[in-house]
Design an enzyme around this catalytic site. Structure first.
Site, PDB file in Angstrom:
ATOM      1  N   SER A 209      37.116  30.196  69.765  1.00 50.99           N
ATOM      2  CA  SER A 209      36.499  28.944  69.332  1.00 50.99           C
ATOM      3  C   SER A 209      37.593  27.890  69.131  1.00 50.99           C
ATOM      4  O   SER A 209      38.324  27.588  70.061  1.00 50.99           O
ATOM      5  CB  SER A 209      35.658  29.188  68.072  1.00 50.99           C
ATOM      6  OG  SER A 209      34.813  28.105  67.806  1.00 50.99           O
ATOM      7  N   HIS A 469      27.941  32.868  70.352  1.00 54.59           N
ATOM      8  CA  HIS A 469      29.332  32.627  69.980  1.00 54.59           C
ATOM      9  C   HIS A 469      29.884  33.780  69.137  1.00 54.59           C
ATOM     10  O   HIS A 469      29.349  34.101  68.084  1.00 54.59           O
ATOM     11  CB  HIS A 469      29.361  31.330  69.168  1.00 54.59           C
ATOM     12  CG  HIS A 469      30.672  30.624  69.135  1.00 54.59           C
ATOM     13  ND1 HIS A 469      31.338  30.198  70.266  1.00 54.59           N
ATOM     14  CD2 HIS A 469      31.452  30.227  68.082  1.00 54.59           C
ATOM     15  CE1 HIS A 469      32.440  29.574  69.910  1.00 54.59           C
ATOM     16  NE2 HIS A 469      32.541  29.590  68.593  1.00 54.59           N
TER      17      HIS A 469
END
Length: 541
Positions: A209, A469
């Site tokens: 990320s 994610h």
């Protein structure tokens, strides 16, 4: 660029690169330039935690580039204490007060296999995620990683949020302090890791990320090749719209107004005032920038610094650096998950206590207000009309004439995935295909966790979010947002990821493989190459 390139050359050639554990009979005792330290025996690995690489970024050193740690230890340093979080307004902290961590936090933590079959180990340097706003090295577990027994792991802590990234866009308060922290930490690792049995010539830098975007940003400096042999960015790169944003100057002065610095328009006056405030005041101001829940999820992040900024990190937009070819040409892999956009779309499915309805229903009335913040184009549009036109275009493209609802959530999540993660991953691969020289690889992960970040944000378990994610990365580093117990197929994938990293570091020509699949290099390829990783195996697309 950095005015400290000379210092880099000095550091890389300095004395302690060839130092070793001071007493082979006592692997917990290590000697560094600052003195001796003692770590902890955890059974299958040793840990040496909370080692300072920079002077505390407090007082006059707040909002300044980090200064190398120069204190000397008269007693043996206790390296058994886990790292503290850098001060932050944390998205996943329960309650209204989300303040956590300390301002004095610039440390690295080292984890070494207890493996007597070898004298030295390749090194993985790890930059944590958290939208440049929150998170920490201690929040991602390493037991799974260390069970492999073949790699030294080094976790980096760096400044976050306004303390790490506030910028007025000029030389007085240029920003990117968190990226400069990472940079100094990587130099510290290069200089000192041999003391722990690490191989300074075999360093892989990875992140997820914002950590993945940080890895890419570090690569945009040509001299990064003197630090790392290879790099991997999971679900994050420098072109994602939430990474390098515009509007930083306005946010910096608004920060000053919120904490009581008045309406000054002078950046030097603002900086002086901010240094006089408490760190908790500054960080708690983040709540004033949120329009709903934790939106936008990144309010202070990387910026392009002016050329006259002292010790500037980057002075061109990442896309211009890539097109110039003047970046670290080392083997690199980047990725996305097939439903990365579950972060931060899933919170829209949380049921509101006042109405019993999901927040997604509110989008029908608030789309034009919220979309620019949700998808990070609020500061990149010239006029409100441009912004509204783009909001309308996105809605029409992904939902057509349907309403926002639980039934149309998957299309909204797909919009989030494309805009925030997938589109720029493919764009990056295409750019490196034309401007890169060292191997560049891409992969997409499609294997949903039983419970992951989607369920955590939505606060419900009755929704299928797909592969969201972190569903891949948290197979390597345990995280509270997904269940720790892995399925048998995830155990296999986890081992394959660890082997992939180990082999990538040691490869002489930058070859990358996952299980039975060899990644296809995008550089000079006729089209973008992507490896698909699923529950059933892998396949080049």
């Amino acid at each position: 660029m950095y005015s400290t390139n000379i210092r880099l050359i000095f550091l890389l050639g300095s004395l302690w690169i060839t130092s070793s554990v001071s007493d082979p009979a006592d692997p917990l005792l290590v000697e560094l330039p600052s003195g001796k330290l003692r770590g902890r025996d955890n059974g299958n690995y040793y840990s040496y935690e909370s080692l300072p690489y920079a002077e505390p970024p407090t007082g006059e050193l707040r909002f300044e580039a980090p200064q190398p740690y120069k204190q000397q230890w008269t007693d043996t340093f206790d390296a058994t204490q886990p790292p503290v979080l850098c001060m932050q307004w944390g998205q996943f902290v329960e309650g209204d007060n989300k303040l956590a961590g300390d301002e004095d936090c610039l440390t690295v933590s080292i984890y070494k296999p207890n493996n007597s079959s070898r004298n030295s180990f390749p090194v993985v340097a790890y930059i944590h995620g958290g939208a440049f706003m929150f998170g920490g090295s201690s929040e991602n577990g390493h037991d799974k990683f260390m069970s492999d027994g073949n790699l030294i792991l080094v976790k980096i802590s760096y400044r976050l949020g306004p303390l790490g990234f506030a910028s007025t866009g000029d030389a007085n308060l240029p920003g990117n302090f968190g990226l400069k922290d990472q940079r100094l930490a990587l130099l510290w690792i290069k200089q000192n890791i041999a003391s722990f049995g690490g191989e300074p010539e075999n360093i892989l830098v990875i992140g997820h990320s914002a950590g993945g975007a940080s890895v890419h940003l570090q690569m945009l400096r040509e001299d990064f090749r003197n630090v790392a042999k290879a790099a991997i960015s999971f679900s994050g790169n420098a072109l994602d719209p939430w990474v390098v944003q515009q509007g930083g100057r306005g946010r910096a002065f608004e920060l000053g107004r919120i904490v009581g610095c008045g309406q000054t328009s002078d950046s030097l006056t603002l900086k002086k005032c901010l240094k006089s405030k408490s760190a908790s005041e500054i960080v708690s101001s983040v709540r004033s920038f949120l329009v709903l829940s934790y939106v936008p999820f990144s309010t202070f992040g990387p910026v392009v610094e002016p050329p006259d900024a002292p010790e500037a990190f980057i002075t061109q937009h990442p896309i211009d650096i890539i097109k110039s070819g003047k970046f670290a040409q080392i083997p690199w892999a980047l990725s996305h998950t097939t439903e990365d956009g579950g972060y931060n779309a899933a919170f829209l499915l949380e049921k509101q206590s006042s109405t019993g309805q999901e927040r997604i229903e509110e989008l029908n009335d608030r789309w034009f207000d919220w979309a620019p913040y949700l998808l990070f184009y609020r500061d990149s549009m010239t006029t409100i009309k441009d912004m509204d036109d783009y909001s309308r275009k996105l809605r029409q493209e992904y939902l057509g004439d349907r309403r926002f609802s639980v039934e149309s959530y998957w299309d909204l999540q797909r919009l989030f995935t494309d805009v925030l993660f997938k589109n720029e991953t493919e764009k990056i691969l295409d750019l490196y295909r034309k401007h890169g020289k060292s191997p560049v690889y891409g992969f997409a992960y499609d294997n949903p966790a039983n419970a992951g970040i989607g369920q955590a944000l939505a606060k419900r378990t009755d929704i299928n979010f797909g592969t969201v994610h972190g569903d891949d990365y948290f197979l390597i580093f345990e995280n509270v947002v997904r269940e720790f117990q892995l399925r048998s197929d995830e155990e296999i994938i986890s081992r394959n990821f660890l082997k992939m990293m180990n082999d990538f570091i040691l490869s002489e020509n930058g070859t990358l493989a996952f299980d039975t699949c060899v990644f296809q290099d995008n550089v000079d390829s006729s089209k973008v190459q992507l490896l698909s990783i699923t529950q059933n195996g892998c396949e080049n697309l």
